[in-house]
Design a protein around this motif. Structure first.
Motif, PDB file in Angstrom:
ATOM      1  N   LEU A 353     -16.125  -5.559  60.647  1.00 22.38           N
ATOM      2  CA  LEU A 353     -14.927  -4.787  61.016  1.00 22.38           C
ATOM      3  C   LEU A 353     -13.950  -5.642  61.825  1.00 22.38           C
ATOM      4  N   LEU A 354     -14.481  -6.541  62.653  1.00 19.03           N
ATOM      5  CA  LEU A 354     -13.611  -7.429  63.425  1.00 19.03           C
ATOM      6  C   LEU A 354     -12.815  -8.345  62.491  1.00 19.03           C
ATOM      7  N   ILE A 355     -13.484  -8.863  61.468  1.00 17.55           N
ATOM      8  CA  ILE A 355     -12.778  -9.695  60.481  1.00 17.55           C
ATOM      9  C   ILE A 355     -11.695  -8.871  59.785  1.00 17.55           C
ATOM     10  N   GLY A 356     -12.005  -7.612  59.466  1.00 17.19           N
ATOM     11  CA  GLY A 356     -11.019  -6.742  58.837  1.00 17.19           C
ATOM     12  C   GLY A 356      -9.808  -6.498  59.728  1.00 17.19           C
ATOM     13  N   THR A 357     -10.045  -6.343  61.022  1.00 13.18           N
ATOM     14  CA  THR A 357      -8.939  -6.142  61.966  1.00 13.18           C
ATOM     15  C   THR A 357      -8.017  -7.359  61.993  1.00 13.18           C
ATOM     16  N   LEU A 358      -8.597  -8.543  62.012  1.00 15.51           N
ATOM     17  CA  LEU A 358      -7.797  -9.774  62.013  1.00 15.51           C
ATOM     18  C   LEU A 358      -6.985  -9.913  60.726  1.00 15.51           C
ATOM     19  N   ILE A 359      -7.587  -9.495  59.598  1.00 14.41           N
ATOM     20  CA  ILE A 359      -6.879  -9.587  58.315  1.00 14.41           C
ATOM     21  C   ILE A 359      -5.727  -8.591  58.243  1.00 14.41           C
ATOM     22  N   VAL A 360      -5.918  -7.395  58.833  1.00 10.60           N
ATOM     23  CA  VAL A 360      -4.804  -6.425  58.875  1.00 10.60           C
ATOM     24  C   VAL A 360      -3.627  -7.011  59.660  1.00 10.60           C
ATOM     25  N   GLY A 361      -3.930  -7.629  60.815  1.00 12.88           N
ATOM     26  CA  GLY A 361      -2.864  -8.274  61.581  1.00 12.88           C
ATOM     27  C   GLY A 361      -2.218  -9.402  60.810  1.00 12.88           C
ATOM     28  N   CYS A 362      -3.013 -10.151  60.068  1.00 17.87           N
ATOM     29  CA  CYS A 362      -2.479 -11.234  59.244  1.00 17.87           C
ATOM     30  C   CYS A 362      -1.565 -10.684  58.139  1.00 17.87           C
ATOM     31  N   ASN A 374      -0.783 -11.913  49.549  1.00 17.57           N
ATOM     32  CA  ASN A 374      -1.002 -10.468  49.589  1.00 17.57           C
ATOM     33  C   ASN A 374      -2.291 -10.076  48.871  1.00 17.57           C
ATOM     34  N   CYS A 375      -2.552 -10.694  47.725  1.00 17.07           N
ATOM     35  CA  CYS A 375      -3.784 -10.418  46.980  1.00 17.07           C
ATOM     36  C   CYS A 375      -5.010 -10.770  47.817  1.00 17.07           C
ATOM     37  N   THR A 376      -4.966 -11.917  48.470  1.00 19.20           N
ATOM     38  CA  THR A 376      -6.101 -12.364  49.282  1.00 19.20           C
ATOM     39  C   THR A 376      -6.356 -11.416  50.449  1.00 19.20           C
ATOM     40  N   CYS A 377      -5.294 -11.041  51.138  1.00 21.32           N
ATOM     41  CA  CYS A 377      -5.428 -10.136  52.292  1.00 21.32           C
ATOM     42  C   CYS A 377      -5.970  -8.773  51.875  1.00 21.32           C
ATOM     43  N   LEU A 378      -5.447  -8.206  50.791  1.00 24.76           N
ATOM     44  CA  LEU A 378      -5.891  -6.885  50.350  1.00 24.76           C
ATOM     45  C   LEU A 378      -7.335  -6.920  49.856  1.00 24.76           C
ATOM     46  N   LEU A 379      -7.727  -8.017  49.231  1.00 22.42           N
ATOM     47  CA  LEU A 379      -9.107  -8.160  48.766  1.00 22.42           C
ATOM     48  C   LEU A 379     -10.075  -8.150  49.941  1.00 22.42           C
ATOM     49  N   ILE A 380      -9.756  -8.916  50.991  1.00 19.31           N
ATOM     50  CA  ILE A 380     -10.632  -8.979  52.165  1.00 19.31           C
ATOM     51  C   ILE A 380     -10.589  -7.663  52.939  1.00 19.31           C
ATOM     52  N   GLY A 382     -10.167  -4.681  51.687  1.00 19.43           N
ATOM     53  CA  GLY A 382     -11.007  -3.727  50.971  1.00 19.43           C
ATOM     54  C   GLY A 382     -12.483  -3.965  51.214  1.00 19.43           C
ATOM     55  N   ALA A 383     -12.880  -5.237  51.218  1.00 22.01           N
ATOM     56  CA  ALA A 383     -14.297  -5.570  51.431  1.00 22.01           C
ATOM     57  C   ALA A 383     -14.755  -5.220  52.842  1.00 22.01           C
ATOM     58  N   THR A 384     -13.913  -5.471  53.839  1.00 22.30           N
ATOM     59  CA  THR A 384     -14.305  -5.252  55.235  1.00 22.30           C
ATOM     60  C   THR A 384     -14.112  -3.817  55.692  1.00 22.30           C
ATOM     61  N   ASN A 385     -13.494  -2.978  54.878  1.00 21.49           N
ATOM     62  CA  ASN A 385     -13.368  -1.562  55.215  1.00 21.49           C
ATOM     63  C   ASN A 385     -14.363  -0.718  54.422  1.00 21.49           C
ATOM     64  N   CYS A 386     -14.398  -0.902  53.121  1.00 19.90           N
ATOM     65  CA  CYS A 386     -15.287  -0.094  52.271  1.00 19.90           C
ATOM     66  C   CYS A 386     -16.750  -0.494  52.425  1.00 19.90           C
ATOM     67  N   GLY A 387     -17.011  -1.785  52.679  1.00 16.28           N
ATOM     68  CA  GLY A 387     -18.387  -2.232  52.870  1.00 16.28           C
ATOM     69  C   GLY A 387     -19.075  -1.557  54.047  1.00 16.28           C
ATOM     70  N   VAL A 443       3.218   2.624  60.573  1.00 14.75           N
ATOM     71  CA  VAL A 443       2.037   2.943  59.759  1.00 14.75           C
ATOM     72  C   VAL A 443       1.035   1.790  59.784  1.00 14.75           C
ATOM     73  N   LEU A 444       1.527   0.563  59.601  1.00 10.97           N
ATOM     74  CA  LEU A 444       0.632  -0.601  59.646  1.00 10.97           C
ATOM     75  C   LEU A 444       0.031  -0.788  61.040  1.00 10.97           C
ATOM     76  N   SER A 445       0.818  -0.497  62.068  1.00 14.72           N
ATOM     77  CA  SER A 445       0.293  -0.582  63.438  1.00 14.72           C
ATOM     78  C   SER A 445      -0.808   0.447  63.671  1.00 14.72           C
ATOM     79  N   LEU A 446      -0.637   1.641  63.074  1.00 17.64           N
ATOM     80  CA  LEU A 446      -1.665   2.679  63.181  1.00 17.64           C
ATOM     81  C   LEU A 446      -2.964   2.216  62.511  1.00 17.64           C
ATOM     82  N   ILE A 447      -2.841   1.595  61.345  1.00 15.16           N
ATOM     83  CA  ILE A 447      -4.019   1.069  60.643  1.00 15.16           C
ATOM     84  C   ILE A 447      -4.705   0.003  61.485  1.00 15.16           C
ATOM     85  N   LEU A 448      -3.913  -0.870  62.096  1.00 12.36           N
ATOM     86  CA  LEU A 448      -4.472  -1.935  62.940  1.00 12.36           C
ATOM     87  C   LEU A 448      -5.206  -1.346  64.142  1.00 12.36           C
TER      88      LEU A 448
END
Length: 482
Positions: A353-362, A374-380, A382-387, A443-448
């Motif tokens: 989840l920490l890695i996912g948080t850093l990727i959202v900020g990125c 964008n593809c790379t960020c969304l892929l990671i 998805g993996a760090t949220n759904c996993g 909205v993005l800040s809320l997700i972060l």
């Protein structure tokens, strides 16, 4: 004195001395008899254990077959549940046009599905522990398919919303029952991998249900969409009655911890489950994760189109990278936890989840830097949220419930999944309000922020559970010394 025949004398033995000697002889005999009885009891218990081991060893060659059967049926069962959930999003616009529904009624259809789904898991978490996973799975999935079939006859908003609500209500116990059945068949050190792999049924069912709805809608109309989806789920529901637990088959699963005696769920309230060690913090974590996931599903294509200037086709294809990340992230995380972080899954999930948080900020910083990034960020993302989602509402919640809530693992899983599902219920209005006042940056800040909160609460759950385990170990050692 006693006189011998030769005239010599012998002292008479005192009666007390004679009694003491006879008592000591009898005592030795009694002790010997007791030791023999104890030895016989030990031998009998050893024979019983050996007979149990022999029974289990006779069944062990078939264990993998039974495990595969259980996994396959549960995979198709949970996959069919998404065949009942996903078509509504595809046909909702067509239903609105035909039945002349306004935007308000259209918005209520989603709530009609998710609110009963989340509410029943929260208010009645003990259904599976009370009635058994096999009965609950088969009955609930079959009834949910019948409710979906009823949707095809809807001629107005009241019947439409009622049938959708019934579908959500009957689907509510399906995941907790699946979790209990699945965890009973596999060793404890493999559960994270198993739950990670079975979560692929969620994405496969979602993609299959969406594809089926789109094809049937094109050629047969929206009513037949619910007929085909309900028929598939009904058949799977009937097959699930074939499921049996290891106890039903007289099998001892290797490397499986013996559960403590199960408390009666009828005597346990919702508050008592919430007071269980680590459950409140786990519920908050899952709520944040599911809120973020539903936000990405529903709002990401719109953000890509309106803010980043992608076309409808590009936005749709790019948003699927998040789904692809989830498909591969769940089994990958499960295998990683079992083989590289054994015994501490919460710590591994917190790191993910920490890695996912850093990727959202990125992503917030680099969203305008190009398609590849964008593809790379969304892929990671998805993996760090759904996993973590599949692991937290699966193996981890079952483990905490079994060890800390008197063996009621399915009840704790139901409660955590239900509170998490409420994130999907409140997500729509909440994100809309944030967007109205602050735009897409808000909205993005809320997700972060929510992703960061999930990191904190997940790691805090790990600390609380570790302290509780240490305290229990100290108490156990103290009792043994005493």
């Amino acid at each position: 004195m006693e006189t011998r025949e030769n005239g010599s004398t012998l002292p008479l033995l005192d009666n007390n001395v004679h009694n003491d000697q006879s008592f000591s002889i009898n005592g030795k005999l009694n002790t010997k008899e007791k030791s023999e009885v104890k030895l016989n009891e030990d031998n009998e218990s050893l024979k019983m254990e050996k007979s149990k081991e022999s029974v289990s060893q006779e069944k062990i060659p078939y264990l993998k077959c039974y495990q595969f059967q259980c996994f396959a049926l549960l995979w198709f069962g949970y996959c069919s549940a998404y065949f009942l959930r996903k078509p509504l999003g595809v046909v909702k616009t067509v239903i609105g046009d035909e039945l002349e529904l306004g935007m308000r009624e259209m918005g209520c259809l989603d709530v009609s599905l998710m609110l009963p789904y989340a509410g029943l898991q929260i208010l009645a978490p003990g259904l599976t522990d009370r009635f058994g996973s096999r009965k609950v799975l088969s009955v609930c999935l079959t009834c949910a398919s019948l409710a979906t079939f009823l949707t095809s006859f809807a001629g107005g908003f009241p019947l439409l919303s009622a049938s959708i609500a019934l579908t959500g209500l009957f689907l509510a116990p399906v995941w907790p029952a699946s979790s209990q059945m699945l965890s009973s068949w596999f060793p404890d050190d493999k559960l994270n991998s198993v739950f990670g792999i079975i979560s692929t049924a969620t994405y496969t069912g979602g993609l299959g249900g969406t594809a089926l709805a789109a094809i049937v809608l094109e050629y047969s109309g929206w009513r037949m969409v619910f007929v085909y989806a309900s028929s598939f789920a009904f058949c799977i529901g009937l097959l699930l009655i074939c499921l049996k637990t290891p106890q039903d088959r007289n099998i001892v699963v290797p490397d499986k911890k013996e559960l403590i005696s199960k408390d009666s769920t009828s005597k346990r309230s919702l508050l008592s489950f919430l007071k269980t060690t680590g459950v409140k913090e786990l519920c908050v974590t899952i709520f944040c994760i599911k809120f973020v996931r539903h936000t990405m599903y529903l709002w990401l294509p719109l953000y890509l189109k309106k803010t980043l200037g992608y076309t409808n086709l590009e936005a749709g294809l790019l948003s699927t990278m998040y789904d692809i990340g989830g498909i591969f992230g769940s089994p990958l995380l499960g295998v990683t936890l079992d083989y590289f972080i054994p015994g501490a899954p919460l710590k591994g999930v917190s790191l993910c989840l920490l890695i996912g948080t850093l990727i959202v900020g990125c992503f917030m910083i680099t969203a305008t830097w190009g398609l590849l990034l964008n593809c790379t960020c969304l892929l990671i993302m998805g993996a760090t949220n759904c996993g973590p989602d599949s692991i937290l509402v699966g193996s981890i919640s079952m483990d905490i419930g079994n060890r800390k809530a008197g063996g009621n693992g399915a009840s704790v899983t139901s409660l955590c999944n239900g509170i998490g599902a409420m994130g999907g219920v409140v997500e729509g209005p909440a994100v809309w309000l944030v967007w109205q006042f602050t735009g897409w940056t808000g909205v993005l800040s809320l997700i972060l922020c929510l992703t960061a909160i999930s990191v904190i609460t997940c790691f805090w759950t790990y600390i609380i559970v570790q302290k509780s385990d240490l305290k229990e170990l100290q108490e156990c050692l103290t009792e043994e010394k005493c």
